[in-house]
Design an enzyme around this catalytic site. Sequence first.
Site, short mmCIF file in Angstrom:
data_model
loop_
_atom_site.label_atom_id
_atom_site.label_comp_id
_atom_site.label_asym_id
_atom_site.label_seq_id
_atom_site.Cartn_x
_atom_site.Cartn_y
_atom_site.Cartn_z
N ARG A 243 -0.99 9.77 0.97
CA ARG A 243 -2.41 10.05 0.72
C ARG A 243 -2.72 11.54 0.54
NH1 ARG A 243 -5.33 5.55 4.60
NH2 ARG A 243 -4.68 3.88 3.24
N ARG B 81 -1.35 9.24 8.98
CA ARG B 81 -1.22 7.81 9.28
C ARG B 81 -0.78 7.02 8.06
NH1 ARG B 81 -4.53 3.64 8.45
NH2 ARG B 81 -6.25 5.03 7.90
N HIS C 156 -11.21 10.37 6.22
CA HIS C 156 -11.02 8.93 6.40
C HIS C 156 -10.58 8.61 7.82
CE1 HIS C 156 -10.14 4.84 5.25
NE2 HIS C 156 -8.85 4.96 5.46
N HIS D 230 -8.80 10.36 2.44
CA HIS D 230 -8.46 9.23 1.57
C HIS D 230 -8.74 9.65 0.13
CE1 HIS D 230 -8.30 5.24 -0.17
NE2 HIS D 230 -7.88 4.75 0.99
N GLU E 286 0.86 -1.20 0.00
CA GLU E 286 0.00 0.00 0.00
C GLU E 286 0.89 1.24 0.00
OE1 GLU E 286 -2.96 -0.28 3.11
OE2 GLU E 286 -4.00 -1.88 2.06
C1 SIN Z 1 -7.47 1.43 2.41
O1 SIN Z 1 -7.70 0.24 2.25
O2 SIN Z 1 -7.18 2.19 1.50
C2 SIN Z 1 -7.59 1.97 3.77
C3 SIN Z 1 -6.65 1.33 4.68
C4 SIN Z 1 -6.21 2.27 5.70
O3 SIN Z 1 -6.68 3.39 5.77
O4 SIN Z 1 -5.31 1.90 6.47
#
Ligand code: SIN
Length: 525
Positions: A272, A364, A329, A226, A112
């Site tokens: 993000r 975060r 988010h 997000h 991610e």
């Molecule tokens: C996501 O799946 O994009 C969110 C996961 C997160 O915010 O840690």
Amino acid sequence: MKHADVIIIGSGIAALQLANKLTKSLNVMILTKKDITMGNSYMAQGGVAAAIAQGDDPYLHYLDTLEAGAHHNHAEAVLEMTKGAPEIIKGLWQAGCSFDEDEQGKLLLGMEGAHSMNRIVHSGGDATGKHMVDFLLANLEENISIEQSVFVYELILDGNRCVGVKAKLPDGTNEVFYAGHVVLATGGCGQVYSFTSNAESATGDGMALAYRAGAELADMEFVQFHPTLLFVDGKTRGLVSEAVRGEGAILVTAGGKRIMEGIHPLKDLAPRHIVSQTIYDYSKKGTQIFLDVSAIANFSARFPTITQLCTEHGVDVEKGLIPVVPGSHFIMGGVKTDLNGITSIQGLYAIGEVAYTGIHGANRLASNSLLEGMFIGGNLADWLNTYGAANSLPEIQVIQSQYFSRPDLPDINELKKRMMDLTGIVRTKESLSAQKKWLDQLGLNEWFEASLDHLTAIEINKLFMYITACMITESALERTESRGGHYRDDFPHEDNYNWMKRQIIHQRKTVKDGKHEFNQTAIAT
Ligand code: SIN
């Protein structure tokens, strides 16, 4: 009137981890304002980050967390959590919680944004939260009771000690619950914004409860937006996980232009706030941005939850383009605690998103939130197991107030829209001052401390959203720099000289001469 040794308000991952790990001799009551599965944890698509892969190291996870957090993090806390992460995952896995595995039966580790290694553990593809919550719920023992549709509206204090809570029951009557230990696990406040990935219950309740009780809160300006929420008919309809970009999806205009090219070396997997700000710039000019998922083989098998969400809203993932906008988010700030969840009020604890532990810094890192909930929830259980039930609780006489006036509360959709436009992804002195002026002219200061006994749960919920919105706006106005999730167009850079490690602390002080003393700025340790 009811009694317990420990009251946990909320039913997400942090709450359930705590409940599971508390010693069976403690009588524990979970109070949750909606159905137990209606919170953010249950909806979490992202996974849990842990340095498990060969070649990975908790120290690398630590460095990524600090980098994402713009070095505003509490470094020692991050170190402790990243060191503990592999054991937390392995412990759950061995206990029978199912995580996605490869053909050899090893944990599948996804990528991610802003992670330097593949280290995200998922369950059911994009249904990690649901699987973890179901597992923890199934393992609760008989010392835990759960009361649903119970809305806690006040913390009962004896001096600086919390000794219980007042709550609205489903029939609208008030009930008093006493306990030597009261834990806020109420989640975040994404619903104070009109565009959000959050569950309906995420209205800042724990933050407002703590503020009204006089606890310290910190870092409320740091809200994470997000980048990719499904956007249909002018409304956000849920999250499209970052894991989708981790698997190769790209952000494009309708004409196919890649919008993250030339913006950041990590392109679509940039931090993000950078991706959100880029999409926001396009949407302000009226350009709809899409997530192009056509390069992902077997999309619907890999992402069943997202596929279902898209189908429910008339978006065919087979066509390859999902319309998205950014939205609130996660909040990095909250009720200030140490690594055991201990707040500035004795007997009051905070865990999960409602808490500020310093771990997330100014932004975060993806998939660190379920982890933090498990980590701090487990620490608090260890602490309470050692401390035990509080034996000599003072007998507090709770008087139902005879106060009958009612606040003139704002239209909540207007509040949410104004927060999005003026205290949202891109902030300026002008926008924030306009929002503060609007909030102030509502004249609700006396309700920061007045009795709420006679109000309805709906009215109190609106008031809690208002209080939370005030804290976010005030601190965003005060922080004259950009850092992590907090972006000021008039101060577009980090200002390490003036702001490095400085925090804005909120702690209620008594209303004087009709004016509320709201903010103090303190230096973080
Ligand atoms: C996501 O799946 O994009 C969110 C996961 C997160 O915010 O840690």
